[in-house]
Design a protein around this motif. Structure first.
Motif, mmCIF file in Angstrom:
data_model
loop_
_atom_site.group_PDB
_atom_site.id
_atom_site.type_symbol
_atom_site.label_atom_id
_atom_site.label_comp_id
_atom_site.label_asym_id
_atom_site.label_seq_id
_atom_site.Cartn_x
_atom_site.Cartn_y
_atom_site.Cartn_z
ATOM 1 N N ALA A 61 -61.933 58.139 75.546
ATOM 2 C CA ALA A 61 -63.330 58.427 75.210
ATOM 3 C C ALA A 61 -64.276 57.899 76.283
ATOM 4 O O ALA A 61 -65.249 58.571 76.659
ATOM 5 C CB ALA A 61 -63.671 57.822 73.849
ATOM 6 N N LEU A 62 -64.004 56.698 76.791
ATOM 7 C CA LEU A 62 -64.863 56.124 77.826
ATOM 8 C C LEU A 62 -64.808 56.956 79.099
ATOM 9 O O LEU A 62 -65.841 57.219 79.736
ATOM 10 C CB LEU A 62 -64.445 54.686 78.116
ATOM 11 C CG LEU A 62 -65.301 53.924 79.132
ATOM 12 C CD1 LEU A 62 -66.764 53.882 78.688
ATOM 13 C CD2 LEU A 62 -64.780 52.516 79.342
ATOM 14 N N LEU A 63 -63.620 57.428 79.470
ATOM 15 C CA LEU A 63 -63.490 58.262 80.670
ATOM 16 C C LEU A 63 -64.231 59.586 80.517
ATOM 17 O O LEU A 63 -64.957 60.012 81.419
ATOM 18 C CB LEU A 63 -62.011 58.533 80.964
ATOM 19 C CG LEU A 63 -61.266 57.465 81.761
ATOM 20 C CD1 LEU A 63 -59.800 57.868 81.920
ATOM 21 C CD2 LEU A 63 -61.902 57.249 83.128
ATOM 22 N N VAL A 64 -64.051 60.254 79.382
ATOM 23 C CA VAL A 64 -64.723 61.538 79.162
ATOM 24 C C VAL A 64 -66.236 61.352 79.187
ATOM 25 O O VAL A 64 -66.969 62.171 79.740
ATOM 26 C CB VAL A 64 -64.266 62.177 77.833
ATOM 27 C CG1 VAL A 64 -65.115 63.400 77.498
ATOM 28 C CG2 VAL A 64 -62.797 62.577 77.916
ATOM 29 N N SER A 65 -66.708 60.259 78.596
ATOM 30 C CA SER A 65 -68.139 59.957 78.604
ATOM 31 C C SER A 65 -68.654 59.829 80.033
ATOM 32 O O SER A 65 -69.682 60.418 80.404
ATOM 33 C CB SER A 65 -68.397 58.662 77.830
ATOM 34 O OG SER A 65 -69.725 58.216 77.995
ATOM 35 N N ASP A 66 -67.941 59.094 80.865
ATOM 36 C CA ASP A 66 -68.393 58.857 82.241
ATOM 37 C C ASP A 66 -68.264 60.096 83.121
ATOM 38 O O ASP A 66 -69.112 60.339 83.996
ATOM 39 C CB ASP A 66 -67.598 57.704 82.865
ATOM 40 C CG ASP A 66 -68.062 56.339 82.372
ATOM 41 O OD1 ASP A 66 -69.160 56.280 81.773
ATOM 42 O OD2 ASP A 66 -67.343 55.355 82.572
ATOM 43 N N LEU A 67 -67.211 60.876 82.903
ATOM 44 C CA LEU A 67 -66.948 62.019 83.782
ATOM 45 C C LEU A 67 -67.969 63.146 83.652
ATOM 46 O O LEU A 67 -67.950 64.091 84.431
ATOM 47 C CB LEU A 67 -65.539 62.570 83.520
ATOM 48 C CG LEU A 67 -64.392 61.702 84.051
ATOM 49 C CD1 LEU A 67 -63.041 62.229 83.563
ATOM 50 C CD2 LEU A 67 -64.416 61.656 85.578
ATOM 51 N N THR A 68 -68.870 63.042 82.690
ATOM 52 C CA THR A 68 -69.927 64.054 82.577
ATOM 53 C C THR A 68 -70.981 63.874 83.665
ATOM 54 O O THR A 68 -71.688 64.825 84.005
ATOM 55 C CB THR A 68 -70.615 63.984 81.202
ATOM 56 O OG1 THR A 68 -71.162 62.672 81.020
ATOM 57 C CG2 THR A 68 -69.632 64.288 80.092
ATOM 58 N N THR A 69 -71.092 62.658 84.224
ATOM 59 C CA THR A 69 -72.164 62.394 85.188
ATOM 60 C C THR A 69 -71.666 61.817 86.512
ATOM 61 O O THR A 69 -72.414 61.829 87.490
ATOM 62 C CB THR A 69 -73.199 61.419 84.596
ATOM 63 O OG1 THR A 69 -72.528 60.238 84.141
ATOM 64 C CG2 THR A 69 -73.935 62.058 83.426
ATOM 65 N N VAL A 70 -70.431 61.293 86.559
ATOM 66 C CA VAL A 70 -69.922 60.702 87.801
ATOM 67 C C VAL A 70 -68.536 61.248 88.099
ATOM 68 O O VAL A 70 -67.895 61.867 87.245
ATOM 69 C CB VAL A 70 -69.866 59.156 87.711
ATOM 70 C CG1 VAL A 70 -71.244 58.588 87.453
ATOM 71 C CG2 VAL A 70 -68.886 58.709 86.636
ATOM 72 N N GLY A 71 -68.062 61.015 89.300
ATOM 73 C CA GLY A 71 -66.749 61.468 89.703
ATOM 74 C C GLY A 71 -65.651 60.568 89.171
ATOM 75 O O GLY A 71 -65.910 59.470 88.656
ATOM 76 N N PRO A 72 -64.378 61.006 89.309
ATOM 77 C CA PRO A 72 -63.240 60.237 88.787
ATOM 78 C C PRO A 72 -63.152 58.820 89.345
ATOM 79 O O PRO A 72 -62.853 57.884 88.606
ATOM 80 C CB PRO A 72 -62.032 61.080 89.212
ATOM 81 C CG PRO A 72 -62.553 62.467 89.338
ATOM 82 C CD PRO A 72 -63.950 62.311 89.852
#
Length: 400
Positions: free
Chosen positions: A62-73
């Motif tokens: 969930a934390l990764l999906v949240s972040d990947l909406t605005t920043v790169g991997p």
């Protein structure tokens, strides 16, 4: 560097299993995969289309999906690493971590550092814990007195470890670190596995289900290990750790369209876990969990192997190629499967890359050990295991 988008247009999925504090190992694996440092992705940065998680894997996903909406991997994994190293191990010098704490813990209430900096909060927390235990033991006392069962049974039912442990820190951790609005706006598929405690059925929360109210509760439920943390009420039902029925949710990712699975599993092959000469309940229970979780995962992986084999034989037969007599059963099995689906052409071969430690990460006790030095060691171990990933040694499923 190009992202992993293969010529056949296959979707890549990340499957993150449960394991409490051992979830730090997943951070190291993810670092190697998302930053293009693993032979499993031919050293290209992985950009998954599908995420599926159980227990601590649900939080990481969930934390990764949240972040990947605005920043790169690379930035997203760096944030995940920061949370595990600098936030989760210790909360504001209280002596406990940001996941759980023991009620009426003397290390917190007698800590001069915390007591002097937070005198009001310390006093209120102490009063709340006393009130909680008073109410809980009042209910248990009534049950003891009114129960028709024998005295021995009633005494055993007085004790519940989950009343001693509070997951209130984790509730705040989830709300403070995960943006559920971003998750709902994401183009990634997300599946969170939980267990309906009333029916015993699997309950899956998808990306669009994770409202600002339900989202934190769903993640909390997926991480609520029975006997350690209390079940979580969502609407009119109670939910618990998804690992009870599906610790490694391969099928959730396949159902979401993934056909290349990157499975991060937090237990070694059972044969690598030594049987101790002196038996004890804790190690026996830990081995029981490993064997149970491994049996389910191995069954799912074996099904994928057989389907791949059957599809290969099926394609050979349709093209007029030779079919070995011993492969006839694969042909028949796949033919029967294809006859039952609406679009047989969509029945596809599955690739499974399996990432796992070669030795135990600490058993049941390790699942509750969030010390920073241990977290750092697990992250490094996951990273090292992945940059030297060997598909043959890990028995990955590679079609053809």
């Amino acid at each position: 560097m190009a992202r992993v988008k293969d010529a056949r247009g296959r979707k890549h999925g990340l499957i993150l299993s449960g394991g409490g504090a051992n979830g730090a190992y997943e951070v190291g694996v993810l670092h190697a995969l998302l930053c293009g440092e693993s032979p499993a992705t031919e050293y290209a940065p992985l950009e998954p289309d599908v995420f599926a998680g159980t227990s601590i894997g649900a939080y990481n996903a969930a934390l990764l999906v949240s972040d990947l909406t605005t920043v790169g991997p690379a930035t997203a994994i760096e944030h995940l690493r920061y949370i595990w190293l600098e936030v989760i191990p210790r909360e504001d010098s209280t002596g406990h971590n940001f996941v759980m704490r023991f009620r009426l813990d003397p290390l917190q209430f007698l800590s001069p550092n915390y007591a002097l900096r937070h005198p009001v909060e310390n006093t209120m927390q102490f009063a709340e814990d006393l009130s909680y235990f008073a109410a809980d033991w009042y209910r248990r006392g009534l049950t003891f007195l009114l129960s028709p069962r024998d005295v021995e049974t009633r005494i055993l039912k007085l004790f519940d470890l989950s009343t001693v442990i509070s997951n209130e820190p984790e509730q705040r951790l989830i709300r403070e670190t995960i943006d559920f609005g971003k998750i709902r706006r994401s183009d990634k598929a997300l599946r969170i596995a939980t267990t309906n405690w009333s029916t015993g059925d699997l309950k899956v929360f998808e990306r669009t289900d994770l409202t600002d109210d339900i989202g934190p509760q769903a993640i909390l439920a997926s991480t609520s290990l029975p006997g350690i943390f209390p079940q979580v009420k969502i609407d009119d039902d109670y939910f618990a750790d998804g690992g009870v029925v599906m610790n490694t949710p391969l099928n959730l990712a396949i159902d979401a369209g993934a056909d290349v699975l990157h499975v991060i599993y937090l237990d070694p092959d059972v044969k690598f876990i030594p049987i101790l000469p002196v038996r004890n309940t804790l190690d026996t229970f830990g081995r029981f969990l490993v064997v149970s979780f491994a049996a389910t995962m191995n069954r799912d992986i074996e099904v994928a192997r057989r389907v791949n084999r059957g599809l290969k034989v099926y394609e050979q037969a349709l093209s007029g190629g030779p079919v070995n007599a011993r492969d006839v059963r694969h042909f028949i099995a796949v033919a029967e499967r294809l006859s039952r689906v609406e679009h047989p052409s969509e029945y596809k071969k599955i690739t499974i890359h399996l990432y796992r430690p070669q030795d135990t990460l600490g058993g049941v006790i390790g699942m509750l050990d969030f010390r920073r030095e241990r977290v750092e060691a697990l992250i490094e171990q996951g990273f090292e295991d992945t940059i030297y990933h060997d598909c043959k040694a890990n028995r990955c499923v590679i079609p053809d």
